[in-house]
Motif scaffolding. Sequence first.
Motif, short mmCIF file in Angstrom:
data_model
loop_
_atom_site.label_atom_id
_atom_site.label_comp_id
_atom_site.label_asym_id
_atom_site.label_seq_id
_atom_site.Cartn_x
_atom_site.Cartn_y
_atom_site.Cartn_z
N ARG A 393 0.83 -1.21 0.00
CA ARG A 393 0.00 0.00 0.00
C ARG A 393 0.86 1.26 0.00
NH1 ARG A 393 -3.73 -3.18 -0.13
NH2 ARG A 393 -5.69 -3.15 1.01
N VAL A 394 0.38 2.27 -0.67
CA VAL A 394 0.87 3.62 -0.45
C VAL A 394 -0.18 4.30 0.43
CG1 VAL A 394 1.36 5.85 -1.54
CG2 VAL A 394 2.15 3.72 -2.61
N MET A 395 0.26 4.96 1.49
CA MET A 395 -0.69 5.58 2.41
C MET A 395 -0.48 7.08 2.42
SD MET A 395 -0.66 2.79 5.47
CE MET A 395 -0.84 1.03 5.07
N VAL A 396 -1.59 7.80 2.37
CA VAL A 396 -1.54 9.26 2.30
C VAL A 396 -2.03 9.83 3.63
CG1 VAL A 396 -2.30 11.28 1.01
CG2 VAL A 396 -2.05 9.07 -0.17
N TYR A 397 -1.22 10.72 4.21
CA TYR A 397 -1.56 11.30 5.51
C TYR A 397 -1.60 12.82 5.43
CZ TYR A 397 -0.72 6.80 7.79
OH TYR A 397 -0.79 5.49 8.19
N ASP A 398 -2.47 13.39 6.24
CA ASP A 398 -2.49 14.83 6.46
C ASP A 398 -1.33 15.13 7.43
OD1 ASP A 398 -4.90 17.29 6.69
OD2 ASP A 398 -3.13 17.33 7.98
N THR A 399 -0.49 16.11 7.11
CA THR A 399 0.69 16.33 7.95
C THR A 399 0.38 17.20 9.17
OG1 THR A 399 1.41 18.23 6.64
CG2 THR A 399 2.31 16.08 6.02
N GLU A 400 -0.79 17.79 9.25
CA GLU A 400 -1.15 18.57 10.44
C GLU A 400 -1.94 17.72 11.43
OE1 GLU A 400 -0.35 21.48 11.72
OE2 GLU A 400 1.07 21.79 10.10
N THR A 401 -2.93 16.99 10.93
CA THR A 401 -3.79 16.20 11.83
C THR A 401 -3.28 14.79 11.99
OG1 THR A 401 -5.16 15.40 10.02
CG2 THR A 401 -5.81 17.50 11.03
N PHE A 402 -2.35 14.35 11.10
CA PHE A 402 -1.82 12.98 11.05
C PHE A 402 -2.90 11.95 10.71
CE2 PHE A 402 0.86 15.13 14.36
CZ PHE A 402 1.89 15.43 13.49
N GLU A 403 -4.01 12.41 10.21
CA GLU A 403 -5.10 11.53 9.82
C GLU A 403 -4.73 10.84 8.49
OE1 GLU A 403 -9.73 11.92 8.26
OE2 GLU A 403 -8.55 13.71 8.73
N LYS A 404 -5.05 9.53 8.43
CA LYS A 404 -4.83 8.82 7.16
C LYS A 404 -5.97 9.16 6.21
CE LYS A 404 -4.30 4.39 7.38
NZ LYS A 404 -4.05 2.94 7.21
N LEU A 405 -5.61 9.61 5.01
CA LEU A 405 -6.61 10.08 4.07
C LEU A 405 -6.94 9.04 3.01
CD1 LEU A 405 -5.07 13.61 3.54
CD2 LEU A 405 -7.01 13.03 5.00
N ARG A 406 -5.99 8.14 2.74
CA ARG A 406 -6.22 7.21 1.63
C ARG A 406 -5.19 6.10 1.68
NH1 ARG A 406 -8.38 8.27 -3.42
NH2 ARG A 406 -9.68 9.68 -2.21
N GLU A 407 -5.61 4.93 1.22
CA GLU A 407 -4.66 3.85 0.94
C GLU A 407 -4.77 3.52 -0.54
OE1 GLU A 407 -4.98 0.39 3.35
OE2 GLU A 407 -4.71 1.49 5.24
N ILE A 408 -3.63 3.38 -1.18
CA ILE A 408 -3.61 3.07 -2.61
C ILE A 408 -2.83 1.77 -2.79
CG2 ILE A 408 -2.81 3.86 -4.87
CD1 ILE A 408 -2.94 6.76 -3.62
#
Lengths: 427, 99
Positions: A393-408
């Motif tokens: 997986r490639v995982m996309v995170y918000d760098t302020e909230t550290f929330e995971k936004l997507r898995e690809i």
Amino acid sequence: MSLVRHLFGGAAPAVLRTTPPGYPGPEEAGMTARLHRSRNTPAGGIRHLARALAVGLFALAAPMAQAQATGDLGLVVERASGSLLVVDQSERARIGRIEGLGDLSHASLVYSPDERFAYVFGRDGGLTKVEILEQRIVARVLQAGNSIGGAISDDGRYVAVSNYEPGGVRVFDAGTLDLVADLPTGSKTIGLVDIPGTRFVFSLWDAGETWIADLSGGRPEITKITGMGKNPYDALVTGDGRTYIAGLFGADHLTALDLWQARPTPRVILPGYAQGREGLPVYKMPHLEGWALAGTDFVLPAMGQHELLWVDARSLQESGRTKVHGQPVFAMARPDGRQVWVNFAHPDNDTIQVIDTLTKQVIHQFEPGPGVLHMEFTPRGHEVWLSVRDAGRVMVYDTETFEKLREIEAESPSGIFFTARAHKTGL
Amino acid sequence: MSRAALILALAAAPALAEPDAQALERLVKQDCGSCHGLTLRGGLGPDIRAQALGHYEAEGLMSVILDGVPGTAMPPWRPLLSEAEAAWIADYLLNGESE
């Protein structure tokens, strides 16, 4: 830009893909739909695809006046399968795959100035030029037995490849991939970067030297700098092309060069940083790149110590240390420099730590999954993409909230490279 | 896997009849591969395919794996591997399917 967004973007597509985009799996598609709805834009899925096609057919009837942009695209190396995923950073999606690139373990790539082509440096010595829009290989040469990365000249004319076997650097015409210059060094070469003036800089693992190759006159002129220290394993250059820092495996310091000087001389930095302490085993060599500059300090991975070393960028004096979770591999400043994200060597490569640049303290730690190999920030740093090799997986995170936004989904992903690198010296 | 989990897993392995071949093969490709290349043809570290290791006995190779090579970038794997696992890897490199 994804196909769907492209077709709804208001203008006619002038470039038709020769390879169909890879569509997300059911889970990803669901996420796509939700995210799109929340932004009040068209969503994925069959129904929307049908609409997209209908609009697309309509759009084809309009004058073909618009080219497709590549500014928010990127490539993800799939190391085991010898392929590249074409990704869209804004859509957080994969939009295609390019196959047939050979052994891509430890592969890296650079972009042409127009962000249309990428030059991929494979471990097997393959140099492959790919076209991002058409998602195809346009040229490929096997230029050496074993190579370790490359660089493109500031004017986009030359691509240089750093080789382990045979040792040295080879320079190719960026248009044709014809060999332009062969620079044998008699040593494994590492830390190859571009600097202004159609020059490349690289270091010699075995000889402890740094060479500057000036190609502005067509024929390469070499400046050799000796005494860099024992076994340089990687090096970085700052975005202004001025400061070159080599990390050393065989010495307890790093070495810096001021490339603005007519005759750069090695300067020892962080002398004896591990003195009196047991050297811990290094199961993966750290990487150094121009993202080491965070605010007014360089942040550098220690060798054989589980810590980051901070150096004042003007004085080159030590300005702090941060204890971290394992042997750091990548210590990457977010593009604004406000945070530093760190991943680690085996067996700690399931973990990421985020460090605050002002306090130099770890402010966040999490485990994205097994085998976090690489990180890439969006150009202004609001999101970060992580390759999690063993999760596929490639995982996309918000760098302020550290929330995971997507898995690809990706096959053993390693390096992630956004096209914005095209405009950065030393990347 | 966290370090603790890995150590537990590896510590548990010798109690089983055989080292976990699948996990070790993966370790050789992915982690030895960091320096020796995914195909083991070499990188910063040397070629470790069978034909390049002809001068090694299994026991000698096992001790290189466990204790590293001082003065080089080859680290000791003893903190992470049991002797049985190192022996399995040595045998795999000398006689295995790595080409």
